[in-house]
Design a protein around this motif. Structure first.
Motif, PDB file in Angstrom:
ATOM      1  N   ALA A  10       8.901 -12.610  -5.815  1.00 59.22           N
ATOM      2  CA  ALA A  10       9.576 -11.323  -6.001  1.00 59.22           C
ATOM      3  C   ALA A  10       8.972 -10.268  -5.082  1.00 59.22           C
ATOM      4  CB  ALA A  10       9.494 -10.891  -7.462  1.00 59.22           C
ATOM      5  N   ALA A  11       7.655 -10.241  -4.970  1.00 59.73           N
ATOM      6  CA  ALA A  11       6.987  -9.259  -4.098  1.00 59.73           C
ATOM      7  C   ALA A  11       7.460  -9.417  -2.652  1.00 59.73           C
ATOM      8  CB  ALA A  11       5.472  -9.398  -4.193  1.00 59.73           C
ATOM      9  N   ALA A  12       7.669 -10.646  -2.216  1.00 59.92           N
ATOM     10  CA  ALA A  12       8.157 -10.879  -0.856  1.00 59.92           C
ATOM     11  C   ALA A  12       9.515 -10.226  -0.630  1.00 59.92           C
ATOM     12  CB  ALA A  12       8.241 -12.385  -0.577  1.00 59.92           C
ATOM     13  N   GLN A  13      10.268 -10.034  -1.722  1.00 62.17           N
ATOM     14  CA  GLN A  13      11.572  -9.366  -1.661  1.00 62.17           C
ATOM     15  C   GLN A  13      11.468  -7.877  -1.999  1.00 62.17           C
ATOM     16  OE1 GLN A  13      14.240 -11.120  -0.517  1.00 62.17           O
ATOM     17  NE2 GLN A  13      12.689 -12.695  -0.236  1.00 62.17           N
ATOM     18  N   HIS A  14      10.225  -7.377  -2.073  1.00 56.71           N
ATOM     19  CA  HIS A  14       9.933  -5.978  -2.409  1.00 56.71           C
ATOM     20  C   HIS A  14      10.403  -5.607  -3.809  1.00 56.71           C
ATOM     21  CE1 HIS A  14       9.214  -4.533   1.984  1.00 56.71           C
ATOM     22  NE2 HIS A  14       8.569  -5.663   1.696  1.00 56.71           N
ATOM     23  N   VAL A  15      10.205  -6.522  -4.744  1.00 56.22           N
ATOM     24  CA  VAL A  15      10.512  -6.295  -6.156  1.00 56.22           C
ATOM     25  C   VAL A  15       9.218  -6.508  -6.936  1.00 56.22           C
ATOM     26  CG1 VAL A  15      11.828  -7.093  -8.162  1.00 56.22           C
ATOM     27  CG2 VAL A  15      12.895  -7.055  -5.885  1.00 56.22           C
ATOM     28  N   LEU A  16       8.817  -5.497  -7.704  1.00 52.34           N
ATOM     29  CA  LEU A  16       7.635  -5.631  -8.547  1.00 52.34           C
ATOM     30  C   LEU A  16       8.052  -6.234  -9.882  1.00 52.34           C
ATOM     31  CD1 LEU A  16       4.604  -5.140  -8.940  1.00 52.34           C
ATOM     32  CD2 LEU A  16       5.203  -2.904  -9.907  1.00 52.34           C
ATOM     33  N   THR A  17       7.371  -7.314 -10.275  1.00 48.60           N
ATOM     34  CA  THR A  17       7.655  -7.948 -11.550  1.00 48.60           C
ATOM     35  C   THR A  17       6.377  -8.029 -12.375  1.00 48.60           C
ATOM     36  OG1 THR A  17       7.261 -10.178 -10.676  1.00 48.60           O
ATOM     37  CG2 THR A  17       9.534  -9.362 -10.615  1.00 48.60           C
ATOM     38  N   VAL A  18       6.560  -8.147 -13.685  1.00 49.46           N
ATOM     39  CA  VAL A  18       5.457  -8.408 -14.601  1.00 49.46           C
ATOM     40  C   VAL A  18       5.891  -9.510 -15.551  1.00 49.46           C
ATOM     41  CG1 VAL A  18       4.527  -6.054 -14.444  1.00 49.46           C
ATOM     42  CG2 VAL A  18       6.125  -6.620 -16.254  1.00 49.46           C
ATOM     43  N   ALA A  19       4.922 -10.158 -16.179  1.00 46.02           N
ATOM     44  CA  ALA A  19       5.218 -11.245 -17.103  1.00 46.02           C
ATOM     45  C   ALA A  19       5.569 -10.680 -18.478  1.00 46.02           C
ATOM     46  CB  ALA A  19       4.026 -12.183 -17.204  1.00 46.02           C
ATOM     47  N   ARG A  20       6.645 -11.176 -19.067  1.00 47.38           N
ATOM     48  CA  ARG A  20       7.058 -10.763 -20.411  1.00 47.38           C
ATOM     49  C   ARG A  20       6.917 -11.953 -21.350  1.00 47.38           C
ATOM     50  NH1 ARG A  20      12.754  -8.374 -20.824  1.00 47.38           N
ATOM     51  NH2 ARG A  20      13.295 -10.496 -20.287  1.00 47.38           N
ATOM     52  N   CYS A  21       6.229 -11.732 -22.469  1.00 46.99           N
ATOM     53  CA  CYS A  21       6.048 -12.767 -23.474  1.00 46.99           C
ATOM     54  C   CYS A  21       7.408 -13.114 -24.075  1.00 46.99           C
ATOM     55  CB  CYS A  21       5.096 -12.286 -24.565  1.00 46.99           C
ATOM     56  SG  CYS A  21       4.915 -13.436 -25.952  1.00 46.99           S
TER      57      CYS A  21
ATOM     58  N   ALA B 121      -1.566  11.758 -11.310  1.00 52.87           N
ATOM     59  CA  ALA B 121      -0.641  11.891 -10.172  1.00 52.87           C
ATOM     60  C   ALA B 121       0.403  10.787 -10.248  1.00 52.87           C
ATOM     61  CB  ALA B 121      -1.401  11.815  -8.852  1.00 52.87           C
ATOM     62  N   ARG B 122       1.635  11.136  -9.963  1.00 48.53           N
ATOM     63  CA  ARG B 122       2.736  10.167 -10.010  1.00 48.53           C
ATOM     64  C   ARG B 122       2.775   9.360  -8.713  1.00 48.53           C
ATOM     65  NH1 ARG B 122       4.400   8.547 -14.394  1.00 48.53           N
ATOM     66  NH2 ARG B 122       6.385   8.026 -13.442  1.00 48.53           N
ATOM     67  N   VAL B 123       2.964   8.063  -8.881  1.00 45.34           N
ATOM     68  CA  VAL B 123       3.078   7.151  -7.749  1.00 45.34           C
ATOM     69  C   VAL B 123       4.256   6.220  -7.967  1.00 45.34           C
ATOM     70  CG1 VAL B 123       0.627   7.212  -7.121  1.00 45.34           C
ATOM     71  CG2 VAL B 123       1.426   5.527  -8.791  1.00 45.34           C
ATOM     72  N   ARG B 124       4.648   5.561  -6.879  1.00 45.18           N
ATOM     73  CA  ARG B 124       5.688   4.532  -6.956  1.00 45.18           C
ATOM     74  C   ARG B 124       5.237   3.360  -6.093  1.00 45.18           C
ATOM     75  NH1 ARG B 124       8.745   8.549  -4.176  1.00 45.18           N
ATOM     76  NH2 ARG B 124       8.363   8.303  -1.970  1.00 45.18           N
ATOM     77  N   VAL B 125       5.705   2.191  -6.458  1.00 44.33           N
ATOM     78  CA  VAL B 125       5.329   0.996  -5.719  1.00 44.33           C
ATOM     79  C   VAL B 125       5.938   1.015  -4.325  1.00 44.33           C
ATOM     80  CG1 VAL B 125       7.233  -0.533  -6.434  1.00 44.33           C
ATOM     81  CG2 VAL B 125       4.954  -1.494  -6.012  1.00 44.33           C
ATOM     82  N   ALA B 126       5.186   0.478  -3.404  1.00 43.35           N
ATOM     83  CA  ALA B 126       5.633   0.227  -2.032  1.00 43.35           C
ATOM     84  C   ALA B 126       5.065  -1.148  -1.691  1.00 43.35           C
ATOM     85  CB  ALA B 126       5.102   1.298  -1.091  1.00 43.35           C
ATOM     86  N   PHE B 127       5.460  -1.709  -0.607  1.00 42.17           N
ATOM     87  CA  PHE B 127       4.990  -3.047  -0.281  1.00 42.17           C
ATOM     88  C   PHE B 127       4.469  -3.095   1.140  1.00 42.17           C
ATOM     89  CE2 PHE B 127       7.715  -3.615  -3.866  1.00 42.17           C
ATOM     90  CZ  PHE B 127       7.103  -4.612  -4.599  1.00 42.17           C
ATOM     91  N   GLU B 128       3.386  -3.837   1.316  1.00 44.78           N
ATOM     92  CA  GLU B 128       2.837  -4.085   2.643  1.00 44.78           C
ATOM     93  C   GLU B 128       3.235  -5.507   3.042  1.00 44.78           C
ATOM     94  OE1 GLU B 128      -1.266  -2.333   3.471  1.00 44.78           O
ATOM     95  OE2 GLU B 128      -1.344  -2.842   1.323  1.00 44.78           O
TER      96      GLU B 128
ATOM     97  N   GLU C 171       2.913 -11.037   6.257  1.00 40.63           N
ATOM     98  CA  GLU C 171       3.476 -12.138   7.033  1.00 40.63           C
ATOM     99  C   GLU C 171       4.911 -12.313   6.554  1.00 40.63           C
ATOM    100  OE1 GLU C 171       1.287 -15.765   6.629  1.00 40.63           O
ATOM    101  OE2 GLU C 171      -0.542 -14.932   7.490  1.00 40.63           O
ATOM    102  N   PRO C 172       5.721 -13.068   7.285  1.00 43.14           N
ATOM    103  CA  PRO C 172       7.055 -13.361   6.747  1.00 43.14           C
ATOM    104  C   PRO C 172       6.917 -14.000   5.363  1.00 43.14           C
ATOM    105  CG  PRO C 172       6.900 -14.054   9.031  1.00 43.14           C
ATOM    106  CD  PRO C 172       5.512 -13.656   8.603  1.00 43.14           C
ATOM    107  N   GLU C 173       7.630 -13.480   4.402  1.00 37.47           N
ATOM    108  CA  GLU C 173       7.633 -13.983   3.025  1.00 37.47           C
ATOM    109  C   GLU C 173       6.347 -13.710   2.249  1.00 37.47           C
ATOM    110  OE1 GLU C 173      10.506 -15.066   1.605  1.00 37.47           O
ATOM    111  OE2 GLU C 173      11.351 -14.555   3.555  1.00 37.47           O
ATOM    112  N   ILE C 174       5.495 -12.804   2.762  1.00 34.12           N
ATOM    113  CA  ILE C 174       4.290 -12.415   2.026  1.00 34.12           C
ATOM    114  C   ILE C 174       4.159 -10.904   2.065  1.00 34.12           C
ATOM    115  CG2 ILE C 174       1.782 -12.545   1.860  1.00 34.12           C
ATOM    116  CD1 ILE C 174       1.966 -15.335   3.083  1.00 34.12           C
ATOM    117  N   ALA C 175       4.312 -10.292   0.875  1.00 32.97           N
ATOM    118  CA  ALA C 175       4.175  -8.843   0.746  1.00 32.97           C
ATOM    119  C   ALA C 175       3.247  -8.550  -0.431  1.00 32.97           C
ATOM    120  CB  ALA C 175       5.534  -8.185   0.526  1.00 32.97           C
TER     121      ALA C 175
END
Length: 137
Positions: free
Chosen positions: A20-31, A115-122, A125-129
């Motif tokens: 998901a991160a490679a697609q610039h989507v932040l995910t978390v695990a849900r029980c 302070a308010r922040v928002r996710v961004a992605f670095e 490599e291709p397919e690694i963010a």
């Protein structure tokens, strides 16, 4: 020549997060038992105690508030320009749902607890963010 930064090596548990991160989507695990959000997921759900939490990774907004930070002035890992700032962020989706990441704004006077922040992605490599954060101005 600058050395390359370390890159994540996904395992069976973390692979959906990194995909998901490679697609610039932040995910978390849900029980799957109680809906508690965890990052990273553990073998036992911290909320309901289930030893079979059946975690699934779900997208989150990536918005949050800075709980604390540190300015790194000496890095023992290759590939980081110093100084850089690591922020401890509480994500908006749940109390105490925290993620530590690099603040892309660099060392700034605008940083404070809350302070308010928002996710961004670095993109490393291709397919690694890597998830990181930016201040909301």
């Amino acid at each position: 020549m600058t050395a390359a930064r370390p890159i994540p090596i996904p395992d069976d548990t973390s692979a959906p997060y990194w995909a998901a991160a490679a697609q610039h989507v932040l995910t978390v695990a849900r029980c799957g038992q109680c809906g508690f959000l965890a990052l990273p997921p553990d073998i036992v759900c911290a909320a309901c105690g289930s030893t079979e939490p059946g975690y699934t990774f779900v997208p989150v907004s990536g918005a949050g508030a800075v709980r604390s930070w540190t300015v790194v002035r000496q890095s023992f890992l290759a590939g980081f320009e110093i100084p850089f700032v690591l922020v401890d962020v509480e994500l908006d989706e749940q109390t105490d749902l925290r993620l530590i990441g690099r603040l892309l704004d660099g060392v700034t006077d605008g940083l404070s607890v809350g302070a308010r922040v928002r996710v961004a992605f670095e993109d490393l490599e291709p397919e690694i963010a890597i998830p990181a954060f930016e201040l909301v101005r």
